[in-house]
Design a protein around this motif. Structure first.
Motif, mmCIF file in Angstrom:
data_model
loop_
_atom_site.group_PDB
_atom_site.id
_atom_site.type_symbol
_atom_site.label_atom_id
_atom_site.label_comp_id
_atom_site.label_asym_id
_atom_site.label_seq_id
_atom_site.Cartn_x
_atom_site.Cartn_y
_atom_site.Cartn_z
ATOM 1 N N ALA A 36 0.828 -1.205 0.000
ATOM 2 C CA ALA A 36 0.000 0.000 0.000
ATOM 3 C C ALA A 36 0.864 1.258 0.000
ATOM 4 O O ALA A 36 0.534 2.250 -0.645
ATOM 5 C CB ALA A 36 -0.939 0.010 1.206
ATOM 6 N N ALA A 37 1.976 1.227 0.748
ATOM 7 C CA ALA A 37 2.890 2.382 0.767
ATOM 8 C C ALA A 37 4.201 1.997 1.428
ATOM 9 O O ALA A 37 4.219 1.249 2.414
ATOM 10 C CB ALA A 37 2.266 3.557 1.516
ATOM 11 N N LEU A 38 5.294 2.517 0.891
ATOM 12 C CA LEU A 38 6.615 2.421 1.502
ATOM 13 C C LEU A 38 7.126 3.840 1.666
ATOM 14 O O LEU A 38 7.259 4.571 0.688
ATOM 15 C CB LEU A 38 7.575 1.609 0.631
ATOM 16 N N ILE A 39 7.394 4.242 2.915
ATOM 17 C CA ILE A 39 7.791 5.624 3.212
ATOM 18 C C ILE A 39 9.138 5.593 3.919
ATOM 19 O O ILE A 39 9.251 5.077 5.035
ATOM 20 C CB ILE A 39 6.743 6.326 4.093
ATOM 21 N N CYS A 40 10.157 6.126 3.273
ATOM 22 C CA CYS A 40 11.513 6.134 3.827
ATOM 23 C C CYS A 40 11.876 7.546 4.294
ATOM 24 O O CYS A 40 11.537 8.523 3.629
ATOM 25 C CB CYS A 40 12.529 5.660 2.788
ATOM 26 N N GLY A 41 12.568 7.644 5.419
ATOM 27 C CA GLY A 41 13.001 8.934 5.937
ATOM 28 C C GLY A 41 14.129 9.527 5.106
ATOM 29 O O GLY A 41 14.786 8.840 4.322
ATOM 30 N N LYS A 42 14.371 10.810 5.292
ATOM 31 C CA LYS A 42 15.399 11.515 4.532
ATOM 32 C C LYS A 42 16.758 11.476 5.219
ATOM 33 O O LYS A 42 17.794 11.573 4.564
ATOM 34 C CB LYS A 42 14.973 12.974 4.305
ATOM 35 N N ASN A 43 16.775 11.358 6.548
ATOM 36 C CA ASN A 43 18.041 11.341 7.267
ATOM 37 C C ASN A 43 18.728 9.994 7.088
ATOM 38 O O ASN A 43 18.072 8.949 7.118
ATOM 39 C CB ASN A 43 17.823 11.616 8.754
ATOM 40 N N ARG A 44 20.042 10.023 6.920
ATOM 41 C CA ARG A 44 20.788 8.788 6.695
ATOM 42 C C ARG A 44 21.917 8.645 7.710
ATOM 43 O O ARG A 44 22.360 9.630 8.303
ATOM 44 C CB ARG A 44 21.377 8.771 5.272
ATOM 45 N N LEU A 112 17.006 1.433 3.905
ATOM 46 C CA LEU A 112 18.330 1.576 4.502
ATOM 47 C C LEU A 112 19.284 2.236 3.514
ATOM 48 O O LEU A 112 19.171 2.012 2.300
ATOM 49 C CB LEU A 112 18.870 0.199 4.907
ATOM 50 N N PRO A 113 20.226 3.102 3.971
ATOM 51 C CA PRO A 113 20.570 3.385 5.367
ATOM 52 C C PRO A 113 19.822 4.568 5.986
ATOM 53 O O PRO A 113 20.350 5.226 6.889
ATOM 54 C CB PRO A 113 22.057 3.694 5.279
ATOM 55 N N ALA A 114 18.624 4.872 5.507
ATOM 56 C CA ALA A 114 17.819 5.912 6.154
ATOM 57 C C ALA A 114 17.547 5.514 7.597
ATOM 58 O O ALA A 114 17.409 4.320 7.913
ATOM 59 C CB ALA A 114 16.501 6.109 5.407
ATOM 60 N N THR A 115 17.442 6.488 8.490
ATOM 61 C CA THR A 115 17.238 6.206 9.913
ATOM 62 C C THR A 115 15.785 5.902 10.256
ATOM 63 O O THR A 115 15.481 5.637 11.414
ATOM 64 C CB THR A 115 17.712 7.396 10.764
ATOM 65 N N SER A 116 14.884 5.948 9.257
ATOM 66 C CA SER A 116 13.486 5.636 9.520
ATOM 67 C C SER A 116 12.837 5.078 8.262
ATOM 68 O O SER A 116 13.246 5.386 7.148
ATOM 69 C CB SER A 116 12.720 6.877 9.985
ATOM 70 N N GLY A 117 11.833 4.248 8.457
ATOM 71 C CA GLY A 117 11.093 3.696 7.336
ATOM 72 C C GLY A 117 9.828 3.027 7.835
ATOM 73 O O GLY A 117 9.799 2.484 8.944
ATOM 74 N N ARG A 118 8.770 3.104 7.056
ATOM 75 C CA ARG A 118 7.526 2.421 7.405
ATOM 76 C C ARG A 118 6.923 1.812 6.150
ATOM 77 O O ARG A 118 6.958 2.404 5.069
ATOM 78 C CB ARG A 118 6.557 3.361 8.118
ATOM 79 N N LEU A 119 6.406 0.582 6.296
ATOM 80 C CA LEU A 119 5.868 -0.168 5.175
ATOM 81 C C LEU A 119 4.456 -0.638 5.510
ATOM 82 O O LEU A 119 4.245 -1.317 6.511
ATOM 83 C CB LEU A 119 6.758 -1.370 4.870
ATOM 84 N N PHE A 120 3.495 -0.231 4.689
ATOM 85 C CA PHE A 120 2.109 -0.673 4.832
ATOM 86 C C PHE A 120 1.829 -1.735 3.772
ATOM 87 O O PHE A 120 1.823 -1.425 2.573
ATOM 88 C CB PHE A 120 1.137 0.493 4.626
ATOM 89 N N LEU A 121 1.642 -2.977 4.187
ATOM 90 C CA LEU A 121 1.083 -3.997 3.319
ATOM 91 C C LEU A 121 -0.389 -4.142 3.678
ATOM 92 O O LEU A 121 -0.828 -3.699 4.738
ATOM 93 C CB LEU A 121 1.820 -5.322 3.496
ATOM 94 N N ASP A 122 -1.160 -4.790 2.808
ATOM 95 C CA ASP A 122 -2.594 -4.877 3.070
ATOM 96 C C ASP A 122 -2.943 -5.830 4.206
ATOM 97 O O ASP A 122 -4.103 -5.884 4.631
ATOM 98 C CB ASP A 122 -3.340 -5.287 1.793
#
Length: 659
Positions: A36-44, A112-122
């Motif tokens: 549904a969505a993969l959201i990766c942070g900008k900070n590495r 990776l190597p972003a310090t944050s990430g979130r993954l929404f699967l159904d």
């Protein structure tokens, strides 16, 4: 292993991408594992640090997901903090839950190597971050929705009816989930829906998250037959298709057999991916070790001398004194490193600067910070107490200055305190005396190169102390100037230095002049007032019309001696003249400020650069404007030397380097 070392930068990504593609193909066989969505942070951060810690987090959570369908875990050490959460939707059977988690665990490393990430699967959710987000319900920065494309052949009337039914179902499910432990599924007249809050969110937080999700997902209607709201604390979906699973499905039915096969394939892929990540981690660690050895050779001459001196601190001592670099001990952070408050034995409080090592620049800056100013003492210069070289990272130890930087008192919207005129004038005099000492009071002339409000700290009595000597340079008395790479902050750099790369102590004089006008006015040079030009231009106009008192910060409400304010403004403008030969020395500046009736020459018009040019970081435009100014000046005292016009961003905010 030799082959991997040689090809690792390409091989490891090719294999991981191949694995992810195979996983994606497999996931499409079960719609609850579609993304549904993969959201990766900008900070590495460093790959060699985050990957092994990420793998450890996932391994720890896996057992909890296997046992109860969700899990959270936090891993905090001296190098990194990682908080992670994994959760399946409550309707998924155990086998499908494991399949969904395995798929998410394979895909999330794309961040990776972003310090944050979130993954929404159904069917499940997986997130990691550098802070404790477990109670977070909404996040305006990244909360989103996913609306499917309109389904062909649907008439307007049918679309309206579907939207009405979907809206009613969404409202019902949102309310039911709050009172049913954070989960609800249902259908209404051909519309199917699911509402799921994460286990770490409170009941009230679930209500807040689903209320927002309801508003968001309704934005997909009436055009989309499938919509999802993807928030920090919850997931909400409606669809024209029945996607809801039967959590009580028996393990021996046909679909479960497919799930078992899928689980085995996914687990095999995960194991392979982990092997490749581990191999790459080992390769990266070895490469970094070799680089550190090479950097150690560069520091060799100073390493032996400082190990034998009282300037040497043990890394373990400083690590313990900062509570292992606990975020609560952090005083600030810049492009070159983070500064922490530390309490040594016997209660002595110091400031510890933890340097970043991602480029070769740190070697030069470290050398300057340690060797250039270690023996210098002046009441208006921050004293370097020592350093630590042999630990996993290099540290600098300074005297602790309690009242933060001058920038906090001039430009922050919610000021800690409003500086009185006397405090401001004393700060101006103190900065002038500190710079004059660098230029004339040491065995060789030292040019700071980055005089600005954020590099002036204030002690308990609000006396100024100049800090951050990473860009400083020294040169002998028999030289007229240095031809050097340009480094500093736009808006504070002298025109001849910006254009030609010719560095003299008059570059610091120019920066000081800009800073004086900022202190008097309480306004920043490159962010003054729209449509009125730069700070220099505005002050010059008022000076020419003898309205200098209008320059003074209105927060002082007229409580200041007019003659002293006029003197400070005139000195500031005198220091900002385009021709370096027309600027006074810093010792002359000190005399002009402290003497009762000094002779202060009339300044000429300073060089103007439109603030929009500075704000946009348009170096070429600034250079062109300054060239036009300099071409009109008599610069016979300077030898023109060619300099490159290629610029790149520096690690310092608003700074740039000329390589």
């Amino acid at each position: 292993m030799h082959f991997l070392s040689a090809k690792a930068p390409y091989l490891r990504w090719a294999i991981i991408i191949l694995l992810l593609r195979h996983t994606t193909l497999l996931c499409y066989s079960d719609p609850r594992i579609s993304e549904a969505a993969l959201i990766c942070g900008k900070n590495r951060t460093s790959v060699s640090i985050i990957i092994p810690n990420f793998v450890k987090e996932m391994e720890t959570i896996s057992q909890s997901v296997t046992d109860k369908g969700w899990g959270s875990f936090s891993l905090i050490n001296a190098n990194i903090s990682i908080y992670a959460l994994a959760q399946c939707h409550n309707d998924l059977p155990r086998g499908d839950c494991l399949l969904c988690y395995a798929a998410s665990r394979t895909r999330l490393p794309r961040c990776l190597p972003a310090t944050s990430g979130r993954l929404f699967l159904d069917g499940c959710f997986l997130r990691y971050d550098a802070y404790n987000f477990f109670n977070e319900t909404t996040d305006p920065r990244v909360d989103t929705r996913n609306c499917s494309s309109p389904e062909g052949g649907v008439g307007d009337e049918e679309a309206v009816n579907f939207a009405v039914n979907a809206g009613r179902l969404i409202d019902n499910l949102s309310g039911m989930a709050v009172v049913s432990g954070g989960f609800a599924v249902g259908n209404w007249k051909g519309v199917y829906g699911l509402a799921q809050c994460w286990k770490t969110v409170s009941r009230e937080g679930c209500r807040e998250c689903l209320a927002k999700a309801s508003r968001e997902v309704k934005g997909c209607l009436p055009n989309s037959r499938d919509g999802r709201a993807l928030n920090a604390g919850c997931y909400l979906r409606y669809s024209a298709h029945n996607f809801i699973a039967d959590p009580n499905r028996q393990a021996d039915d046909g679909s479960s057999a497919v799930s078992k096969t899928g689980v085995k394939i996914i687990i095999a892929l995960v194991v392979t991916a982990i092997f490749m990540i581990s191999t790459f981690t080992a390769y990266t660690y070895r490469k970094k070790s070799l680089k550190r050895k090479e950097e150690g050779k560069n520091l060799g001459p100073i390493l032996s001398s400082y190990n034998k001196s009282n300037l040497n601190f043990k890394y373990e001592t400083l690590e313990k004194a900062t509570k292992y670099f606990d975020p609560s001990m952090k005083l600030g952070q810049g492009g070159a490193g983070s500064v922490f408050k530390a309490t040594l034995q016997r209660g002595k409080v110091v400031a510890v600067k933890r340097l970043f090592f991602n480029t070769r620049q740190w070697v030069d800056e470290f050398f300057n910070e340690v060797n250039l100013i270690s023996g210098i003492e002046h009441k208006n210069l921050v004293k370097l107490l020592g350093c630590s070289i042999e630990g996993p990272e290099s540290l600098l130890v300074y005297e602790f200055v309690p009242n933060k930087s001058l920038e906090h008192y001039l430009f922050e919207e919610n000021k800690i305190k409003i500086l009185t005129w006397k405090e401001r004038f004393d700060i101006v005099v103190g900065i002038a005396e500190g710079i004059a000492f660098l230029h004339e009071g040491c065995s060789s002339r030292i040019i700071h190169r980055d005089i600005k409000s954020s590099n002036v700290l204030l002690d308990g009595n609000f006396a100024p102390k100049i800090a951050d000597f990473g860009l400083a340079r020294d040169f002998a008395a028999d030289k007229t100037h240095l031809s050097t790479g340009i480094a500093g902050t736009l808006g504070y750099m002298a025109p001849e230095y910006l254009v030609k790369g010719q560095l003299t102590e008059k570059a610091d004089v120019y920066s000081f002049g800009v800073l004086v006008l900022e202190i008097v006015s309480g306004r920043k040079n490159n962010a003054f007032v729209e449509d009125t030009g730069s700070l220099l231009q505005t002050v010059w106009k008022l000076y020419k019309t003898t309205q200098t008192t209008q320059v003074v910060d209105p927060l002082l409400e007229g409580v200041f001696p007019a003659h002293e304010a006029s003197k400070a403004i005139q000195v500031g403008l005198l220091c900002c003249q385009a021709s370096p030969g027309s600027r006074p020395s810093m010792s002359q500046v000190v005399d002009m400020l402290i003497l009762e009736n000094p002779h202060i020459p009339q300044p000429t018009q300073p060089p103007f650069i439109n603030p929009s040019v500075l704000a946009a970081g348009n170096i070429k435009s600034a250079k062109t404007l300054m060239s036009d100014v300099l071409n009109k000046l008599d610069s016979s005292s300077y030898t023109t030397s060619s300099s490159s016009s290629t610029y790149q961003s520096s690690t310092r905010s608003q700074d740039f380097q000329h390589q």
